[in-house]
Enzyme design. Structure first.
Site, PDB file in Angstrom:
ATOM      1  N   HIS A   1      14.913 107.119 -15.464  1.00 46.70           N
ATOM      2  CA  HIS A   1      13.515 106.832 -15.137  1.00 46.70           C
ATOM      3  C   HIS A   1      13.049 107.532 -13.863  1.00 46.70           C
ATOM      4  CE1 HIS A   1      10.028 103.858 -14.752  1.00 46.70           C
ATOM      5  NE2 HIS A   1       9.924 104.364 -15.970  1.00 46.70           N
TER       6      HIS A   1
ATOM      7  N   HIS B   1       0.113 103.381 -13.138  1.00 45.54           N
ATOM      8  CA  HIS B   1       1.488 103.674 -13.537  1.00 45.54           C
ATOM      9  C   HIS B   1       2.344 103.815 -12.285  1.00 45.54           C
ATOM     10  CE1 HIS B   1       4.855 106.029 -15.409  1.00 45.54           C
ATOM     11  NE2 HIS B   1       4.643 105.154 -16.359  1.00 45.54           N
TER      12      HIS B   1
END
Length: 639
Positions: free
Chosen positions: A290, A522
């Site tokens: 990630h 985000h």
């Protein structure tokens, strides 16, 4: 719906189902172990070459992918047009090629591929800043482009100075009546923290924002090689973001894809002989790669960029995203010891340790580049997560225990700190347990609440308030993207039903201070604020969402920390920025005042956060929302 470990793509990105949402569930053997593709291994590093990707292999990969698409349900709930008989809206995938910008646009600041130049008055940003190999002097005589020494001098001047014109006009950032993007960026560079440009908001609120094309622009340096670490990657789109003269330079892409998704990534990379792929090891179920980082090697030096955006168009279009941009690091003299070029924050050591944790020979070259450069100007601390069951001294090097250690060793305590709220803001939520004591308000909150070496206050005093910022259904419905933007907020109903206690901590997304209330977040941030929210004890921007997979969870009575995923962020402490008070001031308005004796920190959303109202509900991405259309007239109807 049974949730496996399959990955699904859409125009809003790609997710590993249950990567953080259902980390305690059992893997689904029917989808977690499809047959291995010919020519694609699961080794730690893969290199694109012609023999590996002949046409027959690519054909078999496509056929297998199409078969799997028929077998697996779509994880992206589609938006439907509001009609009498709703029909699923058809939208391009993130890998769909975007049109190449016209050559006459040049490589201007934030000249994104889908937006025209701002026209008319109002101080619009003119996309006329270009770097050309040849310049024409008055009289028509061509002037050669400056050499590496001159270019390095120019870049260093931008990195470390603020122009006097900007300092003299703090309200508008105007120099001689013309809005100068680089002057405005100079104002923001004190903390090197930026937001991404958002399409659909005012030029004023984009004045200090960056597009990926800005970061890769020749104005930041002459790229000789680069490395991109990310989760969701659209290679054709990424290549278009590089200036044409840099598109053939060596590019290493570090990813976590496996099997079919990995085969697809190889297929995308095949047309680019300069691209190499390096697969991150993910040895614990439901882990993901990630991390979002760029390593940029220049003729003039070296730069690190740590951010929150996937490498797809939509993540750089209408979302709120964060970027930390390092200074331009100069090369060390030949023969310098390995300890040279270290910062007071030990950033160089920690960055090398992070790359070493991949256990990939493909990263050795970049470890060497880092060792050869002077990173001593870095003022942030690196906070990373890497998969494993970490014990002994190793467990304090990663995840929330690394954050706890740095806050203990490098921050200063404040009076009445039990009244200083903790704030966490994120775009996804994992399985946190049956009640708040299982993880959130025990080990994780203890790490966030650490402030200075004396930890007795966590046990003996009233615990600090905890505010969690996550978009409501109404935030998503009224956003610039509408319901489809909720595809990047993958909080699932089966996870939410297991933790009904969580909404009592939740607060709405609101970002009037940066003009981004309608740009869904985000970005992921964590901070410690004063009771009046006018000061900060620290601030962290990171890729890590609110999940045990990202931050780690203690096992074996605290002997080991188990982390599933790779994550990376940077921590700002006031002491490293010369704040004698030990606190950052919070910026209260959209403009930056360079006349101020102390530069306030640019928190990207409104403080104090506003608690959910009685009718507010957290956005859950896989249930229908049919009661009201979004800003584009659609409703949300998962299949």
């Amino acid at each position: 719906m049974r949730r496996g470990v399959d990955k699904t793509e859409s125009q809003h990105g790609k997710w590993t189902l249950s990567s953080s949402d259902e980390e305690d569930a059992e893997p689904n053997p029917t989808v977690s172990a499809p047959g291995r593709m010919d020519g694609v291994s699961d080794s730690d590093e893969t290199v694109i070459d012609d023999e590996e990707f002949d046409s027959s292999i690519v054909g078999r990969s496509k056929a297998a992918a199409e078969t799997m698409e028929r077998l697996l349900p779509s994880a992206q709930p589609p938006a439907r047009a509001l009609t009498g008989n709703p029909v699923k809206s058809q939208r391009p995938s993130p890998s769909a090629k975007r049109p190449t910008p016209p050559s006459e646009l040049g490589w201007g600041v934030s000249s994104s591929d889908e937006e025209p130049e701002t026209k008319g008055g109002g101080g619009g940003i003119k996309q006329e800043v270009r770097v050309k190999e040849e310049r024409v002097r008055e009289g028509g005589v061509k002037e050669e482009s400056p050499g590496p020494t001159a270019k390095r001098r120019r870049l260093e001047e931008w990195d470390h100075r603020i122009s006097p014109e900007v300092a003299g006009n703090s309200e508008t950032g105007m120099a001689g009546g013309t809005l100068d993007k680089w002057d405005l960026l100079g104002k923001a560079q004190n903390f090197s923290f930026y937001l991404t440009r958002v399409s659909g908001i005012s030029a004023k609120n984009n004045a200090c924002a960056l597009h990926i094309k800005d970061i890769l622009s020749p104005l930041f340096g002459t790229i000789t090689a680069s490395a991109q670490f990310n989760y969701c990657i659209d290679i054709p789109w990424l290549m278009e973001q590089y200036p044409e003269e840099f598109r053939t330079k060596p590019l290493l892409i570090v990813h976590g894809e496996q099997r079919l998704a990995k085969a697809h990534l190889h297929e995308e990379a095949h047309p680019y002989p300069n691209v190499r792929l390096c697969q991150a090891k993910l040895e614990i179920a439901y882990g993901t790669h990630h991390t979002k980082m760029m390593l940029l090697l220049y003729e003039e030096g070296f730069r690190v960029v740590i951010h929150t955006s996937n490498l797809i168009h939509d993540d750089w279009h209408q979302k709120t995203q964060g970027i930390w941009l390092s200074p331009l690091y100069p090369r060390l003299p030949d023969g310098s010891p390995e300890t040279a070029g270290e910062s007071a924050t030990k950033f160089k050591r920690d960055l090398i340790d992070y790359l070493v944790s991949y256990r990939s020979t493909g990263l050795n070259e970049w470890i060497g580049h880092i060792k050869q450069h002077d990173l001593s100007l870095t003022r942030v601390h690196l906070i990373g997560s890497t998969p494993g069951r970490h014990q002994g001294n190793e467990k304090q090097r990663w995840g929330h225990l690394k954050l706890r250690k740095v806050l203990s060793n490098c921050s200063s305590s404040v009076a009445n700190q039990e009244s200083w709220p903790l704030i966490g803001q994120f775009s996804s939520i994992g399985s946190l347990g049956g009640d708040e004591t299982k993880w959130l308000c025990s080990e994780f909150k203890e790490s966030l609440a650490t402030l200075g070496p004396d930890q007795r206050q966590f046990v003996s005093l009233k615990p600090a308030p905890l505010h969690l910022v996550y978009p409501t259904v109404e935030n998503v419905r009224t956003s610039l993207e509408g319901y489809p933007g909720g595809g990047s907020l993958p909080y699932a109903i089966d996870t939410a039903q297991k933790q009904p206690w969580l909404p009592t901590f939740m607060h709405r997304w609101s970002a009037e201070v940066t003009g981004r209330s309608r740009a869904l977040p985000h970005i992921k941030t964590y901070m410690r604020a004063s009771p009046d929210f006018g000061e900060l004890a620290w601030f962290l921007v990171t890729s890590a969402n609110l999940s045990k997979a990202a931050w780690g969870t203690l096992e074996k009575n605290g002997i080991q920390l188990m982390i599933r995923s790779y994550e990376l962020g940077v921590l700002y402490l006031p002491e490293a920025f010369g704040m004698e008070s030990g606190r950052f001031l919070v910026r209260r308005g959209p403009s930056l005042d360079c006349k101020a004796s102390v530069m306030p920190f640019p928190v990207p959303y409104d403080l104090p956060p506003q608690r959910y109202g009685n009718r507010d509900r957290p956005w859950i991405w896989n249930i229908p929302y049919l009661h009201a259309p979004d800003t584009h007239g659609n409703v949300w109807a998962p299949s």
